[in-house]
Write a protein that holds these residues in place. Structure first.
Motif, PDB file in Angstrom:
ATOM      1  N   ARG A  44       1.061  13.526  -8.754  1.00  0.00           N
ATOM      2  CA  ARG A  44       1.564  12.348  -8.057  1.00  0.00           C
ATOM      3  C   ARG A  44       0.605  11.198  -8.339  1.00  0.00           C
ATOM      4  O   ARG A  44      -0.615  11.356  -8.253  1.00  0.00           O
ATOM      5  CB  ARG A  44       1.696  12.630  -6.561  1.00  0.00           C
ATOM      6  N   GLU A  45       1.163  10.066  -8.668  1.00  0.00           N
ATOM      7  CA  GLU A  45       0.370   8.942  -9.149  1.00  0.00           C
ATOM      8  C   GLU A  45      -0.749   8.565  -8.183  1.00  0.00           C
ATOM      9  O   GLU A  45      -1.882   8.299  -8.599  1.00  0.00           O
ATOM     10  CB  GLU A  45       1.285   7.744  -9.396  1.00  0.00           C
ATOM     11  N   ALA A  46      -0.445   8.531  -6.897  1.00  0.00           N
ATOM     12  CA  ALA A  46      -1.457   8.112  -5.918  1.00  0.00           C
ATOM     13  C   ALA A  46      -2.635   9.066  -5.861  1.00  0.00           C
ATOM     14  O   ALA A  46      -3.744   8.677  -5.491  1.00  0.00           O
ATOM     15  CB  ALA A  46      -0.823   7.982  -4.539  1.00  0.00           C
ATOM     16  N   GLU A  47      -2.421  10.341  -6.209  1.00  0.00           N
ATOM     17  CA  GLU A  47      -3.508  11.319  -6.163  1.00  0.00           C
ATOM     18  C   GLU A  47      -4.514  11.128  -7.289  1.00  0.00           C
ATOM     19  O   GLU A  47      -5.685  11.472  -7.138  1.00  0.00           O
ATOM     20  CB  GLU A  47      -2.938  12.732  -6.215  1.00  0.00           C
ATOM     21  N   VAL A  48      -4.070  10.597  -8.421  1.00  0.00           N
ATOM     22  CA  VAL A  48      -4.951  10.519  -9.585  1.00  0.00           C
ATOM     23  C   VAL A  48      -5.345   9.100  -9.964  1.00  0.00           C
ATOM     24  O   VAL A  48      -6.197   8.916 -10.837  1.00  0.00           O
ATOM     25  CB  VAL A  48      -4.316  11.214 -10.812  1.00  0.00           C
ATOM     26  N   ALA A  49      -4.750   8.085  -9.342  1.00  0.00           N
ATOM     27  CA  ALA A  49      -4.967   6.710  -9.781  1.00  0.00           C
ATOM     28  C   ALA A  49      -6.433   6.290  -9.675  1.00  0.00           C
ATOM     29  O   ALA A  49      -6.975   5.646 -10.585  1.00  0.00           O
ATOM     30  CB  ALA A  49      -4.078   5.755  -8.992  1.00  0.00           C
ATOM     31  N   GLY A  50      -7.090   6.635  -8.564  1.00  0.00           N
ATOM     32  CA  GLY A  50      -8.496   6.281  -8.423  1.00  0.00           C
ATOM     33  C   GLY A  50      -9.356   6.933  -9.489  1.00  0.00           C
ATOM     34  O   GLY A  50     -10.211   6.289 -10.108  1.00  0.00           O
ATOM     35  N   ALA A  51      -9.126   8.220  -9.720  1.00  0.00           N
ATOM     36  CA  ALA A  51      -9.889   8.948 -10.741  1.00  0.00           C
ATOM     37  C   ALA A  51      -9.549   8.444 -12.140  1.00  0.00           C
ATOM     38  O   ALA A  51     -10.398   8.441 -13.034  1.00  0.00           O
ATOM     39  CB  ALA A  51      -9.610  10.442 -10.630  1.00  0.00           C
ATOM     40  N   LEU A  52      -8.300   8.030 -12.338  1.00  0.00           N
ATOM     41  CA  LEU A  52      -7.909   7.499 -13.644  1.00  0.00           C
ATOM     42  C   LEU A  52      -8.700   6.236 -13.974  1.00  0.00           C
ATOM     43  O   LEU A  52      -9.085   6.012 -15.127  1.00  0.00           O
ATOM     44  CB  LEU A  52      -6.415   7.211 -13.669  1.00  0.00           C
ATOM     45  N   VAL A  79       0.866  -1.177   0.000  1.00  0.00           N
ATOM     46  CA  VAL A  79       0.000   0.000   0.000  1.00  0.00           C
ATOM     47  C   VAL A  79       0.903   1.227   0.000  1.00  0.00           C
ATOM     48  O   VAL A  79       1.698   1.422   0.917  1.00  0.00           O
ATOM     49  CB  VAL A  79      -0.926   0.026   1.228  1.00  0.00           C
ATOM     50  N   LEU A  80       0.784   2.062  -1.027  1.00  0.00           N
ATOM     51  CA  LEU A  80       1.638   3.227  -1.196  1.00  0.00           C
ATOM     52  C   LEU A  80       0.806   4.495  -1.186  1.00  0.00           C
ATOM     53  O   LEU A  80      -0.345   4.511  -1.643  1.00  0.00           O
ATOM     54  CB  LEU A  80       2.416   3.140  -2.515  1.00  0.00           C
ATOM     55  N   GLY A  81       1.394   5.572  -0.674  1.00  0.00           N
ATOM     56  CA  GLY A  81       0.745   6.880  -0.665  1.00  0.00           C
ATOM     57  C   GLY A  81       1.446   7.840  -1.596  1.00  0.00           C
ATOM     58  O   GLY A  81       2.389   7.471  -2.304  1.00  0.00           O
ATOM     59  N   PRO A  82       1.010   9.107  -1.613  1.00  0.00           N
ATOM     60  CA  PRO A  82       1.606  10.091  -2.524  1.00  0.00           C
ATOM     61  C   PRO A  82       3.110  10.261  -2.344  1.00  0.00           C
ATOM     62  O   PRO A  82       3.824  10.556  -3.307  1.00  0.00           O
ATOM     63  CB  PRO A  82       0.856  11.385  -2.178  1.00  0.00           C
ATOM     64  N   ASP A  83       3.594  10.104  -1.121  1.00  0.00           N
ATOM     65  CA  ASP A  83       5.014  10.319  -0.846  1.00  0.00           C
ATOM     66  C   ASP A  83       5.783   9.026  -0.650  1.00  0.00           C
ATOM     67  O   ASP A  83       6.956   9.059  -0.265  1.00  0.00           O
ATOM     68  CB  ASP A  83       5.169  11.201   0.395  1.00  0.00           C
ATOM     69  N   ALA A 113       6.346 -11.092  -5.116  1.00  0.00           N
ATOM     70  CA  ALA A 113       5.673 -12.018  -6.021  1.00  0.00           C
ATOM     71  C   ALA A 113       4.376 -11.465  -6.586  1.00  0.00           C
ATOM     72  O   ALA A 113       3.774 -12.095  -7.456  1.00  0.00           O
ATOM     73  CB  ALA A 113       5.393 -13.333  -5.284  1.00  0.00           C
ATOM     74  N   THR A 114       3.909 -10.323  -6.113  1.00  0.00           N
ATOM     75  CA  THR A 114       2.611  -9.816  -6.551  1.00  0.00           C
ATOM     76  C   THR A 114       2.765  -8.739  -7.623  1.00  0.00           C
ATOM     77  O   THR A 114       3.653  -7.891  -7.538  1.00  0.00           O
ATOM     78  CB  THR A 114       1.804  -9.241  -5.369  1.00  0.00           C
ATOM     79  N   PRO A 115       1.896  -8.767  -8.632  1.00  0.00           N
ATOM     80  CA  PRO A 115       1.923  -7.708  -9.640  1.00  0.00           C
ATOM     81  C   PRO A 115       1.100  -6.490  -9.225  1.00  0.00           C
ATOM     82  O   PRO A 115       1.040  -5.504  -9.958  1.00  0.00           O
ATOM     83  CB  PRO A 115       1.297  -8.379 -10.864  1.00  0.00           C
ATOM     84  N   TYR A 116       0.478  -6.551  -8.055  1.00  0.00           N
ATOM     85  CA  TYR A 116      -0.464  -5.523  -7.653  1.00  0.00           C
ATOM     86  C   TYR A 116       0.143  -4.547  -6.647  1.00  0.00           C
ATOM     87  O   TYR A 116       1.090  -4.866  -5.927  1.00  0.00           O
ATOM     88  CB  TYR A 116      -1.712  -6.160  -7.033  1.00  0.00           C
ATOM     89  N   ARG A 117      -0.469  -3.380  -6.546  1.00  0.00           N
ATOM     90  CA  ARG A 117      -0.148  -2.409  -5.498  1.00  0.00           C
ATOM     91  C   ARG A 117      -1.361  -1.518  -5.302  1.00  0.00           C
ATOM     92  O   ARG A 117      -2.071  -1.204  -6.263  1.00  0.00           O
ATOM     93  CB  ARG A 117       1.081  -1.569  -5.841  1.00  0.00           C
TER      94      ARG A 117
END
Length: 293
Positions: free
Chosen positions: A246-254, A103-107, A115-119
């Protein structure tokens, strides 16, 4: 950074996607309740008492150090604390439901995914200045990503009382059901969202806005990258441009935008490095022309 891959979509198991969407939507709804109850807290008459008592039934009780116990020293401490509590709660739930997925945040800096392709990418509070002032343009955003891009994405807009959710190949939904965005086919009379970054000014932004105005479009700064992108996904705006993000800020909206068939541009003549442009399909050519010399 590349948000979307041109490679074939990474295979996903439908049951896993459904569970991820359900958990993400539930987290977004919980976050929306917290944010709407605390937005503009310092501007309210009578001080900044928290509506949260940290009771045993609250997922945000946080123990004796809860930021919602009314014991902070600064009237603005609640902003930092709200962000921290939502971030901590999100990570705790995701770690329990999907162990092994980072689990990653903006910073956050990306770790070895193992082993996982997900984040997971989370932004507990986007549009902080609006939240502080009690203005409605702030959001919570969460997305599950794989090598192809967003698998699941949610954006909750507490100011509007709505959570938007999307999953790959399943469209966009709210609590009331599927969303069928209005298709913008002309920039005349349309809204174009711009999110300037004071730390990294883009000299071409003024020209872009002037050209949008000449086309009879209206530029608007919402103060939230997630909600600017969401407006394109919903068909309320013809385009949104983020000179830096920053990727985390727009990923949900993307995730919403991709499911709504918006066009995502990360590389174009006149677009600054590291920028993001989203457009309704019918206006891509015209909006790109505003970028060119």
């Amino acid at each position: 950074m590349a948000l979307l891959s041109s490679a074939p979509a990474w295979p996903t198991e439908p049951g896993f996607v459904s569970r991820a969407l359900d958990v993400a939507a539930h987290l977004a709804d919980e976050a929306g309740d917290v944010l709407s109850a605390t937005a503009g807290r310092a501007t309210r008459p009578g001080g900044s008492n928290s509506p949260f008592d940290g009771g045993s039934n609250s997922p945000f009780d946080g123990g004796s150090n809860s930021p919602f116990d009314g014991g902070t020293d600064s009237p603005f401490d609640w902003v930092r604390d709200t962000h921290a509590v939502l971030d901590r709660h999100t990570r705790r739930v995701l770690a329990a439901e999907f162990p092994g997925i980072p689990v990653l945040g903006p910073d956050s800096r990306p770790d070895d995914p193992g082993a996982t392709p997900y984040r997971w990418l989370v932004t507990p509070l986007d549009g902080e200045a609006n939240y502080v002032a009690g203005l409605p343009w702030y959001a919570y955003s969460l997305a599950l990503m794989d090598p192809s891009g967003p698998v699941v994405g949610v954006v909750t807009a507490p100011g509007g009382g709505t959570t938007y959710a999307a999953a790959r190949g399943r469209g966009v939904r709210t609590q009331e059901g599927p969303v069928r965005p209005h298709r913008c086919r002309d920039t005349e009379g349309a809204i174009v969202c711009v999110e300037p970054d004071p730390e990294c000014p883009w000299p071409g932004l003024a020209t872009f806005v002037d050209r949008a105005g000449a086309a009879r479009a209206s530029a608007r700064v919402l103060g939230s990258a997630a909600l600017s992108v969401t407006q394109v996904a919903l068909g309320r705006a013809a385009a949104a441009i983020l000179p830096r993000y920053r990727e985390a800020e727009v990923a949900g909206a993307l995730a919403l935008a991709v499911e709504a068939a918006a066009v995502v541009v990360e590389d174009a003549i006149g677009l600054p490095d590291g920028a993001l442009l989203l457009c309704a399909p019918g206006v891509v050519g015209e909006v790109l022309s505003w970028l060119r010399d």
